[in-house]
Structure formats: C-alpha cells, structure tokens
Write an enzyme that holds these catalytic residues in place. Structure first.
Site, short mmCIF file in Angstrom:
data_model
loop_
_atom_site.label_atom_id
_atom_site.label_comp_id
_atom_site.label_asym_id
_atom_site.label_seq_id
_atom_site.Cartn_x
_atom_site.Cartn_y
_atom_site.Cartn_z
N ASP A 10 0.83 -1.21 0.00
CA ASP A 10 0.00 0.00 0.00
C ASP A 10 0.86 1.26 0.00
O ASP A 10 1.97 1.26 0.55
CB ASP A 10 -0.93 -0.03 1.22
CG ASP A 10 -2.13 0.90 1.05
OD1 ASP A 10 -2.36 1.41 -0.07
OD2 ASP A 10 -2.84 1.11 2.05
N ARG A 14 0.18 7.70 -2.58
CA ARG A 14 0.78 8.74 -1.73
C ARG A 14 2.24 8.99 -2.11
O ARG A 14 2.71 10.12 -2.05
CB ARG A 14 0.66 8.34 -0.25
CG ARG A 14 -0.71 8.69 0.33
CD ARG A 14 -1.00 7.94 1.60
NE ARG A 14 -1.39 6.56 1.30
CZ ARG A 14 -1.53 5.62 2.21
NH1 ARG A 14 -1.29 5.90 3.49
NH2 ARG A 14 -1.92 4.41 1.87
N TRP A 15 2.93 7.94 -2.51
CA TRP A 15 4.33 8.09 -2.94
C TRP A 15 4.38 9.04 -4.15
O TRP A 15 5.21 9.93 -4.21
CB TRP A 15 4.88 6.72 -3.31
CG TRP A 15 6.34 6.70 -3.70
CD1 TRP A 15 7.40 6.45 -2.87
CD2 TRP A 15 6.89 6.93 -5.01
NE1 TRP A 15 8.58 6.51 -3.58
CE2 TRP A 15 8.29 6.81 -4.89
CE3 TRP A 15 6.33 7.23 -6.25
CZ2 TRP A 15 9.16 6.97 -5.98
CZ3 TRP A 15 7.18 7.39 -7.34
CH2 TRP A 15 8.58 7.26 -7.19
N SER A 56 -10.80 -6.86 -4.85
CA SER A 56 -12.12 -6.86 -5.50
C SER A 56 -12.81 -5.52 -5.29
O SER A 56 -13.77 -5.21 -5.99
CB SER A 56 -12.96 -8.01 -4.94
OG SER A 56 -12.81 -8.11 -3.55
N GLU A 57 -12.34 -4.72 -4.35
CA GLU A 57 -12.90 -3.38 -4.13
C GLU A 57 -12.19 -2.31 -4.95
O GLU A 57 -12.67 -1.19 -5.07
CB GLU A 57 -12.83 -3.02 -2.64
CG GLU A 57 -13.84 -3.77 -1.77
CD GLU A 57 -13.53 -5.26 -1.61
OE1 GLU A 57 -12.34 -5.62 -1.52
OE2 GLU A 57 -14.48 -6.07 -1.62
N ASN A 58 -11.03 -2.66 -5.51
CA ASN A 58 -10.29 -1.66 -6.29
C ASN A 58 -10.97 -1.30 -7.62
O ASN A 58 -10.60 -0.33 -8.28
CB ASN A 58 -8.84 -2.10 -6.55
CG ASN A 58 -7.95 -2.02 -5.32
OD1 ASN A 58 -7.03 -2.82 -5.14
ND2 ASN A 58 -8.20 -1.05 -4.43
N ARG A 61 -12.18 2.29 -8.25
CA ARG A 61 -11.28 3.39 -8.63
C ARG A 61 -11.62 3.90 -10.03
O ARG A 61 -12.31 3.22 -10.78
CB ARG A 61 -9.83 2.89 -8.58
CG ARG A 61 -9.44 2.53 -7.16
CD ARG A 61 -7.97 2.29 -7.04
NE ARG A 61 -7.64 1.98 -5.65
CZ ARG A 61 -6.43 2.06 -5.12
NH1 ARG A 61 -5.41 2.44 -5.88
NH2 ARG A 61 -6.22 1.77 -3.86
N LEU A 185 -6.97 -4.85 7.37
CA LEU A 185 -6.73 -5.97 6.44
C LEU A 185 -7.34 -5.74 5.07
O LEU A 185 -6.95 -6.41 4.10
CB LEU A 185 -7.27 -7.28 7.04
CG LEU A 185 -6.50 -7.80 8.25
CD1 LEU A 185 -7.17 -9.04 8.83
CD2 LEU A 185 -5.05 -8.13 7.89
C1 IPE Z 1 -5.53 -2.81 -0.32
O1 IPE Z 1 -5.17 -1.48 -0.45
C2 IPE Z 1 -5.48 -3.49 -1.67
C3 IPE Z 1 -4.14 -3.63 -2.25
C4 IPE Z 1 -3.02 -3.33 -1.69
C5 IPE Z 1 -4.13 -4.20 -3.57
P1 IPE Z 1 -6.26 -0.32 -0.63
O2 IPE Z 1 -5.48 0.94 -0.71
O3 IPE Z 1 -7.16 -0.63 -1.76
O4 IPE Z 1 -7.10 -0.43 0.72
P2 IPE Z 1 -8.00 0.64 1.48
O5 IPE Z 1 -9.00 1.13 0.49
O6 IPE Z 1 -7.09 1.75 1.94
O7 IPE Z 1 -8.58 -0.11 2.63
C1 IPE Z 2 -1.48 0.26 -3.43
O1 IPE Z 2 -1.31 1.63 -3.48
C2 IPE Z 2 -1.70 -0.33 -4.80
C3 IPE Z 2 -3.08 -0.76 -5.05
C4 IPE Z 2 -4.05 -0.76 -4.19
C5 IPE Z 2 -3.40 -1.24 -6.38
P1 IPE Z 2 -2.54 2.63 -3.47
O2 IPE Z 2 -2.90 2.95 -4.88
O3 IPE Z 2 -3.64 2.14 -2.63
O4 IPE Z 2 -1.86 3.91 -2.79
P2 IPE Z 2 -2.49 4.91 -1.74
O5 IPE Z 2 -3.06 4.10 -0.63
O6 IPE Z 2 -3.54 5.69 -2.46
O7 IPE Z 2 -1.33 5.76 -1.30
MG MG Z 3 -4.10 2.34 -0.66
#
Ligand code: IPE
Ligand code: IPE
Ligand code: MG
Length: 232
Positions: A10, A14-15, A56-58, A61, A185
């Site tokens: 994760d 933000r990076w 599965s929630e991504n 986006r 989690l």
């Molecule tokens: C969890 O990270 C999923 C992955 C790392 C692929 P998210 O960034 O999607 O989780 P939430 O939304 O902060 O809980």
């Molecule tokens: C994790 O980084 C990668 C995935 C969930 C695919 P994020 O995209 O969730 O990065 P943040 O949480 O927005 O920084």
């Molecule tokens: Mg994230």
C-alpha cells in the site's frame, strides 16, 4: 524464518502525490518494489510470498487508474515471467478470474503453467481478490458438493473448508506486512490470517527495500505465538 509472508502493498498513490507525479508513476515504482522483494524473499529463504496486487474493491477506482494498473500487470507478466522462472519462482494467482480480461487470464494461465515445476519460492499474486468473496465462492462449491451427495455436512471441518479456498495449496501466512501506515486488512486473507503476526510499516510500498522485509522478520521473530495457549 517465517515460511509464508503475505504483503499488503500500500502507498503507491501517496508516494506519487508526494512527488507531484500521477498515481501511475507510484504503481510503476511499486512494480519495481515487487521485483526487489521477490529477490529478497529468495535470499532470506522464505518459502511462500503472497502479495495483494488488486482487490475486489479496487474496481471502485477511476477507470483510467484501473486501466493503468491492468496495463502494468500485462507488462510485468510479459517481461518478468522468464526471469522469475530462471530464479526458480513458482507463480500462482488467487482471486476471482472471471472479471479479468481474456488476455490477462491467458497471461495468468501461462505464468502458472510455465513456472509450475519451480521450487525456490512460491509467489502468489492476489488479483481481483477479496477474502469474503473467496469464502462465498468456497461455500457455493461446497454446497454444490453436498447437493450432489459428494459430501455430507458432517464431513465439513476447518481443514476441509480450507481446501475449497483459493489458498488450498499453501500454509497460512506466518507474517503479514502492510506498508504505508494503514492498520487494516482490507479484505485480505481473513480466514487464513486467524493466527498470523501482523506488522505495520510506515514505509510507502515503492520505497520498500530488503531492509524493511528484514525488519519485519525480526519483529516477527520477537513475537511469541501462543495460538490461544498460556504463555510459557
Ligand atoms: C488494499 O489497499 C489493496 C491492495 C493493496 C491491492 P487499498 O489501498 O485498496 O485499501 P484501502 O481502500 O485503503 O482499505
Ligand atoms: C497500493 O497503493 C496499490 C493498489 C491498491 C493497487 P494505493 O494505490 O492504494 O496507494 P495509496 O493508498 O492511495 O497511497
Ligand atoms: Mg491504498
């Protein structure tokens, strides 16, 4: 040494934001971190490395970001499978494949097929993975087996249920690392993490180095795992 290390990668967004870059730039550096981490895992003698790549929630986006992530995955699979195979990496996938595009499904199948005999480390990539969905899919198949008479309800126990999950071929994670400071989690390996040691690191995933993995392992080694028994 933990046998099985699972990682919630994760902090890519933000990076990138901290550098005034688009989110995809963070995901690209995140892919580099995956490459490094597999090598570190091999060097440390970890047997199973499981990484959360897309939940599965991504799908919530923006379409643009999802396309970027899937594009990166295609690139990674096409470019890396040869090298992973040379390193002795066995590649597996967990998650629901049905919603993935046809070409990604065939890349996945090919990656699993060509690396199947490798034994140095098992790299499991969680893709369109959600633990609750995984459990529901397992229950559905189990119910079907009961309906056909292949199984009686009295046969169902924890071990048997585990065999219906996507993770049936691997031990439960010993250590679960989440980067970026979030302490949740997010629907990752809920059943499998019942007695997993959780380590939360402030490091953003694109900055993740071998030293971070080693630090997490040291933290793990200092823990006393009791599984509900008295401390001794
Ligand atoms: C969890 O990270 C999923 C992955 C790392 C692929 P998210 O960034 O999607 O989780 P939430 O939304 O902060 O809980
Ligand atoms: C994790 O980084 C990668 C995935 C969930 C695919 P994020 O995209 O969730 O990065 P943040 O949480 O927005 O920084
Ligand atoms: Mg994230």
């Amino acid at each position: 040494m933990p046998r099985h290390v699972a990682i919630i990668m994760d902090g890519n967004g933000r990076w990138a934001r901290a550098r005034g870059l688009p989110r995809i730039a963070g995901h690209r550096q995140g892919a580099e971190a995956v490459r490094r981490t597999v090598v570190s895992g091999l060097e440390l003698g970890i047997e199973y490395l499981t990484i959360f790549a897309f939940s599965s929630e991504n799908w919530k986006r923006p379409e643009r970001e999802i396309d970027d992530l899937m594009g990166l995955l295609r690139l990674y699979l096409r470019a890396e499978i040869g090298e992973l195979s040379r390193q002795g990496v066995r590649v597996r996938f967990i998650g629901d494949r049905n919603r993935l595009s046809r070409d990604i499904r065939s890349l996945i199948d090919e990656a699993e097929r060509t690396t199947d005999a490798n034994q140095a480390i098992t790299l499991t990539i969680a893709l369109n993975y959600g633990s609750r969905q995984e459990i529901v899919r397992a229950v559905r198949r189990l119910a079907r087996d009961v309906a056909t008479g292949a199984l009686v309800p009295e046969d169902v126990d924890e071990a048997m249920f585990g065999r219906y999950l996507d993770t049936s071929e691997m031990p439960d994670p010993d250590l679960l690392i989440r980067t970026s400071g979030e302490q949740r989690l997010s629907n990752f390996l809920l059943w499998q993490s019942a007695y997993t040691e959780l380590v939360y690191l402030p490091t953003l995933w694109p900055d993740f180095e071998k030293a971070d993995l080693e630090n997490a392992v040291v933290a793990f080694q200092r823990r006393e795992r009791r599984y509900g028994a008295s401390s001794g």
